[in-house]
Design a protein around this motif. Structure first.
Motif, short mmCIF file in Angstrom:
data_model
loop_
_atom_site.label_atom_id
_atom_site.label_comp_id
_atom_site.label_asym_id
_atom_site.label_seq_id
_atom_site.Cartn_x
_atom_site.Cartn_y
_atom_site.Cartn_z
N GLY A 265 0.80 -1.22 0.00
CA GLY A 265 0.00 0.00 0.00
C GLY A 265 0.83 1.27 0.00
O GLY A 265 0.41 2.28 -0.57
N CYS A 266 2.01 1.23 0.63
CA CYS A 266 2.85 2.44 0.70
C CYS A 266 4.24 2.04 1.15
O CYS A 266 4.40 1.15 1.99
N PHE A 267 5.28 2.71 0.58
CA PHE A 267 6.64 2.48 1.05
C PHE A 267 7.38 3.82 1.14
O PHE A 267 7.02 4.79 0.47
N PRO A 268 8.44 3.88 1.97
CA PRO A 268 9.17 5.13 2.18
C PRO A 268 10.22 5.38 1.11
O PRO A 268 10.81 4.44 0.56
N LEU A 269 10.46 6.65 0.83
CA LEU A 269 11.49 7.08 -0.12
C LEU A 269 12.58 7.79 0.67
O LEU A 269 12.37 8.88 1.20
N VAL A 270 13.74 7.16 0.75
CA VAL A 270 14.85 7.71 1.53
C VAL A 270 16.15 7.15 0.97
O VAL A 270 16.24 5.95 0.73
N PRO A 271 17.16 7.98 0.74
CA PRO A 271 17.27 9.41 1.01
C PRO A 271 17.00 10.32 -0.19
O PRO A 271 17.45 11.46 -0.21
N PHE A 272 16.29 9.81 -1.20
CA PHE A 272 15.84 10.68 -2.29
C PHE A 272 14.59 10.06 -2.90
O PHE A 272 14.32 8.86 -2.73
N ALA A 273 13.83 10.87 -3.59
CA ALA A 273 12.60 10.41 -4.25
C ALA A 273 12.79 10.41 -5.76
O ALA A 273 13.48 11.25 -6.32
N ASN A 274 12.17 9.44 -6.38
CA ASN A 274 12.17 9.29 -7.83
C ASN A 274 13.58 9.00 -8.37
O ASN A 274 14.38 8.37 -7.69
#
Length: 293
Positions: free
Chosen positions: A53-62
């Motif tokens: 359903g959702c996951f974290p973006l670290v240490p940058f997005a995309n």
């Protein structure tokens, strides 16, 4: 393997999968007889992060274009992490297990420590989930454990079910058009097919980053169901993925524009990239509130 972590408050339920990239397996409204997914839900535990359903973006997005960027006089090179795409996405956290470090009936804390490798900085990421009768709060943090400065920006990647009546309502000023590799071409006003005000969002063939976002977005499903209000005051960018095939979409609060690390360093601040000194932390706070249909 860490067991699924289930949080409950009132008529809300959150299922966490720490071992699958510190992800949310499902976020539901339930009245005891019926269950409405507020994020795309999955009941299997043996899945990948793109199934949740959702996951974290670290240490940058995309994306980082072709996995290379310049920082303080050196070239950083990263291998692809979602083949066949040559441009690595979303950092490291979503592809590694997280540790459950605190748990209560309606809250939990997950942590992930990245040892320096091709991303040559050690850091610690932390997610704190707090559920209450009205909604879900998520705090994502990144602490620079290296002895030198590290670039950093954070985000969340939630998926939501959709059909022909699903509406996304967000106030954005600009959009980046993209090429066939989903890398940015030019920034332009978010009008026409890129207008996100009261937008029927399912099957829209969008995979774009938006700027000038006010940090608020509403999602509404069929009449009689609950809606969601997303609030993220410390995320100035908004990424929307709505595949033409329909069925689901992603509405991502993010702190950096797509491929921002490929811009000259003097442009990073305007594109959302921060530089953390040793021992410094960056934080993203996101709130999901129930709203009437």
């Amino acid at each position: 393997m860490t067991d699924r972590v289930v949080l409950r408050a009132g008529q809300l339920e959150v299922h966490l999968l720490p071992q699958v990239g510190g992800s949310i397996a499902r976020f539901d409204f339930t009245d005891g007889t019926q269950r409405q997914p507020l994020m795309r839900g999955i009941d299997l535990d043996n899945v990948g992060p793109l199934d949740v359903g959702c996951f974290p973006l670290v240490p940058f997005a995309n994306r980082i274009r072709c996995g290379a960027f310049e920082f303080q006089g050196r070239t950083i090179r990263l291998a692809p992490n979602m083949l066949p795409d040559p441009s690595p996405l979303h950092g490291q956290g979503w592809l590694h297990p997280w540790q459950l470090t605190d748990r209560k009936s309606a809250s939990a804390e997950l942590r992930y420590v990245h040892a320096a490798d091709e991303w040559p900085w050690q850091y610690e990421a932390c997610q704190r989930f707090a559920l209450d009768d009205a909604g879900l709060s998520i705090v994502l943090e990144c602490l620079n454990l290296a002895d030198e400065p590290m670039p950093c920006a954070l985000g969340l990647h939630p998926y939501h079910d959709c059909d022909s009546v699903t509406v996304l309502d967000a106030n954005v000023a600009t959009v980046w058009t993209v090429d066939a590799a989903v890398l940015p071409l030019e920034q332009q006003p978010a009008t026409g097919r890129y207008d996100l005000r009261e937008r029927h969002i399912c099957g829209q063939a969008l995979d774009n980053g938006f700027g000038g976002w006010n940090g608020v977005a509403d999602i509404r499903w069929a009449k009689g169901s609950k809606g969601l209000r997303l609030s993220a005051a410390d995320a100035a960018f908004f990424q929307v993925y709505s595949p033409e095939s329909g069925g689901y979409f992603a509405a991502e609060p993010v702190q950096n524009a797509n491929a921002a690390l490929n811009a000259p360093e003097q442009e990073w601040a305007g594109l959302g990239i921060g530089v953390l000194d040793p021992g410094e932390t960056r934080r993203l706070t996101v709130r999901y509130d129930l709203i009437a249909d």
